[in-house]
Design an enzyme around this catalytic site. Structure first.
Site, PDB file in Angstrom:
ATOM      1  N   HIS A 116       0.830  -1.217   0.000  1.00  0.00           N
ATOM      2  CA  HIS A 116       0.000   0.000   0.000  1.00  0.00           C
ATOM      3  C   HIS A 116       0.861   1.263   0.000  1.00  0.00           C
ATOM      4  O   HIS A 116       0.433   2.303   0.502  1.00  0.00           O
ATOM      5  CB  HIS A 116      -0.930   0.031   1.220  1.00  0.00           C
ATOM      6  CG  HIS A 116      -1.625  -1.266   1.474  1.00  0.00           C
ATOM      7  ND1 HIS A 116      -2.804  -1.619   0.865  1.00  0.00           N
ATOM      8  CD2 HIS A 116      -1.275  -2.339   2.249  1.00  0.00           C
ATOM      9  CE1 HIS A 116      -3.171  -2.825   1.259  1.00  0.00           C
ATOM     10  NE2 HIS A 116      -2.247  -3.286   2.092  1.00  0.00           N
TER      11      HIS A 116
ATOM     12  N   SER B 225      13.641  21.003 -17.464  1.00  0.00           N
ATOM     13  CA  SER B 225      12.379  21.691 -17.705  1.00  0.00           C
ATOM     14  C   SER B 225      12.654  22.958 -18.501  1.00  0.00           C
ATOM     15  O   SER B 225      13.735  23.535 -18.407  1.00  0.00           O
ATOM     16  CB  SER B 225      11.740  22.044 -16.355  1.00  0.00           C
ATOM     17  OG  SER B 225      10.903  23.170 -16.491  1.00  0.00           O
TER      18      SER B 225
ATOM     19  N   LYS C 107      14.913  21.400 -12.340  1.00  0.00           N
ATOM     20  CA  LYS C 107      14.315  20.097 -12.622  1.00  0.00           C
ATOM     21  C   LYS C 107      15.234  19.109 -13.317  1.00  0.00           C
ATOM     22  O   LYS C 107      16.064  19.467 -14.140  1.00  0.00           O
ATOM     23  CB  LYS C 107      13.056  20.271 -13.499  1.00  0.00           C
ATOM     24  CG  LYS C 107      11.892  20.907 -12.809  1.00  0.00           C
ATOM     25  CD  LYS C 107      11.369  20.151 -11.594  1.00  0.00           C
ATOM     26  CE  LYS C 107      10.429  19.035 -11.943  1.00  0.00           C
ATOM     27  NZ  LYS C 107       9.190  19.455 -12.559  1.00  0.00           N
TER      28      LYS C 107
ATOM     29  N   GLU D 194       8.529   7.670 -17.708  1.00  0.00           N
ATOM     30  CA  GLU D 194       7.133   8.105 -17.844  1.00  0.00           C
ATOM     31  C   GLU D 194       6.590   7.722 -19.220  1.00  0.00           C
ATOM     32  O   GLU D 194       5.451   7.288 -19.367  1.00  0.00           O
ATOM     33  CB  GLU D 194       7.030   9.616 -17.641  1.00  0.00           C
ATOM     34  CG  GLU D 194       7.276  10.010 -16.201  1.00  0.00           C
ATOM     35  CD  GLU D 194       7.610  11.482 -16.039  1.00  0.00           C
ATOM     36  OE1 GLU D 194       7.130  12.298 -16.831  1.00  0.00           O
ATOM     37  OE2 GLU D 194       8.374  11.805 -15.104  1.00  0.00           O
TER      38      GLU D 194
END
Ligand code: ARG
Length: 458
Positions: free
Chosen positions: A155, A276, A282, A289
């Site tokens: 979890h 970024s 970043k 992804e």
């Protein structure tokens, strides 16, 4: 002019021709189409269905066409209906009426069923090679981290202590199963449909065992209707590819999390991360992804293929032309994903201290505390309850289990003595988990050896 001009009074409407044509995507099967035609021509010659000299001439010219296509001397005719028509008409352009004999005892229906099997067989083996490479990199990383403590999760809550190697080797198992699954897909795919002809075989004295042997098949399909109607193999492959993507996507998701400041368990090499356009600080895990995102289209193709097949009366229907773009796209994307993932994984930096620090929090040794009491004779359910109360006390007092004194422990049970601190020490917690398949370094090292040996035998 179309091959069937004799039966027709008009040319095909040009937009309809575009709609009907598959050459833009089936041209990638040119090698398989030619290979199949060479086997067919060899068989026709051997069986005396065409003259040996004609068979030889066809084969020689087909090889020249292959050569010309590969070195760019011959371009695909995008007006052709498909790759089969294109190769055949090119052959006929080059050797006239002899070329027209090639299609004896054959149909595009068994031809396309053959080509796609040959193509998928080859790509299936390429994917197995990539998965082997990926598993080898996982093993290499695991070997370096059999003692690196990592919290495991359920979890997404810290659960029990494990090691980074143990975690990685879970993925090694998944990818080994993926290899096994792909081998299985190839095994069932490796049956020769050639000689099914349009759907009902032929009156010519063909030898389907010979073409099977020439093309590396285990044998001819037993039923000509099935031979031209079956696309199970493409569905199975789409399913195997989807499962690979499930594994790739879960691994990617973990890497995305591990890169975040919240976890900081790993750092990607600059060559495999992006910045970024606005936020100067970043460093984004785009590759993982994208892999996670691409799993969607691969699953979608599986559903597309199932739906495309489900209502087709036997035997061939044009619906089946839709199998190619779906399975080709799945193959292309899965290959790209694994191919990119391998060096990214290989170069990522493992921040072992951060993993260990995370392991120290979250009471992941609570089960070990309960097991300690069990080993002193208490039933597990009672030990579980006592430990739960100790954890609640620790939370209230902002302590971890190793910060609680023996006197405090004893308030909860007389069974506690000095050795509790050994029992809840994280390194011991991992070392003592020697049950088969568990995270103890010696157990994981054995597992690594086993997978290495398996990999060598594929
Ligand atoms: N381009 C077709 C396909 O991909 C080849 C088979 C055509 N057969 C036919 N009877 N129209 O399925």
């Amino acid at each position: 002019m179309a091959l069937w001009a004799g039966r027709f009074k008009k040319e095909l409407d040009s937009k309809t021709n575009d709609f009907n044509s598959s050459i833009s995507f089936d041209k990638r099967m040119y090698k398989q189409d030619i290979e199949g035609s060479i086997a067919h021509a060899t068989m026709l010659g051997k069986q005396g269905i065409i003259e040996i000299s004609e068979s030889e001439k066809i084969i020689k010219t087909l090889k020249e066409i292959l050569n010309d296509l590969e070195n760019g001397q011959l371009q695909f005719d995008m007006e052709a209906e498909d790759i089969h028509m294109f190769i055949e008409s090119e052959l006929t352009n080059r050797i006239g009426s002899t070329g027209k004999r090639l299609h004896t005892a054959r149909s595009r229906n068994d031809q396309v069923a053959l080509d796609i099997r040959l193509y998928l067989r080859e790509e299936g083996n390429n994917i197995i090679d990539l998965l082997k490479e990926l598993t080898a990199v996982i093993i290499k990383k695991a070997e370096m981290h059999t003692e690196t403590i990592l919290p495991s999760y359920t979890h997404l809550q810290r659960a029990q202590p494990t090691t980074f190697a143990h975690h990685l080797m879970a993925y090694a198992e998944m990818f080994m199963r993926d290899i096994d699954r792909m081998q299985d897909v190839i095994k069932r795919m490796n049956i020769n449909p050639l000689g099914s002809c349009a759907l009902a075989g032929t009156t010519h004295n063909i030898d389907r065992y010979l073409t099977s042997e020439l093309l590396g098949f285990d044998g001819p399909c037993n039923n000509s209707l099935d031979g031209v109607s079956d696309r199970d193999f493409a569905i199975e492959m789409a399913s195997a590819l989807s499962i690979i993507m499930v594994h790739m996507s879960r691994f990617s998701e973990e890497i995305v999390m591990w890169c975040s400041w919240e976890f900081k368990f790993i750092e990607l090499d600059d060559a495999f991360a992006t910045g970024s356009s606005i936020m100067p600080q970043k460093k984004n895990p785009d590759i993982t992804e994208l892999i996670r995102g691409k799993s969607g289209r691969v699953f979608g193709h599986l559903m597309g293929l199932l739906t495309m097949m489900k209502a087709q009366a036997l035997a061939y229907n044009k619906d089946m032309q839709e199998d190619k773009e779906a399975i080709f796209d799945s193959i292309d994307n899965v290959k790209m994903c694994i191919y990119t993932f391998i060096p990214m994984l290989e170069t990522m930096k493992v921040l072992t201290k951060n993993m260990e620090n995370a392991a120290k929090k979250g009471f992941i040794n609570a089960t070990d505390c309960a097991d300690y009491l069990v080993k002193k004779g208490l039933p597990f359910r009672e030990a579980y309850k006592i430990t739960g109360t100790i954890v609640a006390y620790a939370i209230d007092n902002d302590k971890t289990l190793d910060m609680i004194s023996l006197e405090e422990y004893k308030q909860y049970s007389d069974l506690f003595s000095e050795d509790i601190f050994e029992a809840i020490n994280l390194i011991n917690c991992v070392k003592l988990r020697t049950s088969f398949g568990g995270p103890a370094p010696e157990v994981v090292t054995k597992h690594i050896e086993l997978i290495k040996e398996k990999l060598n035998n594929i």
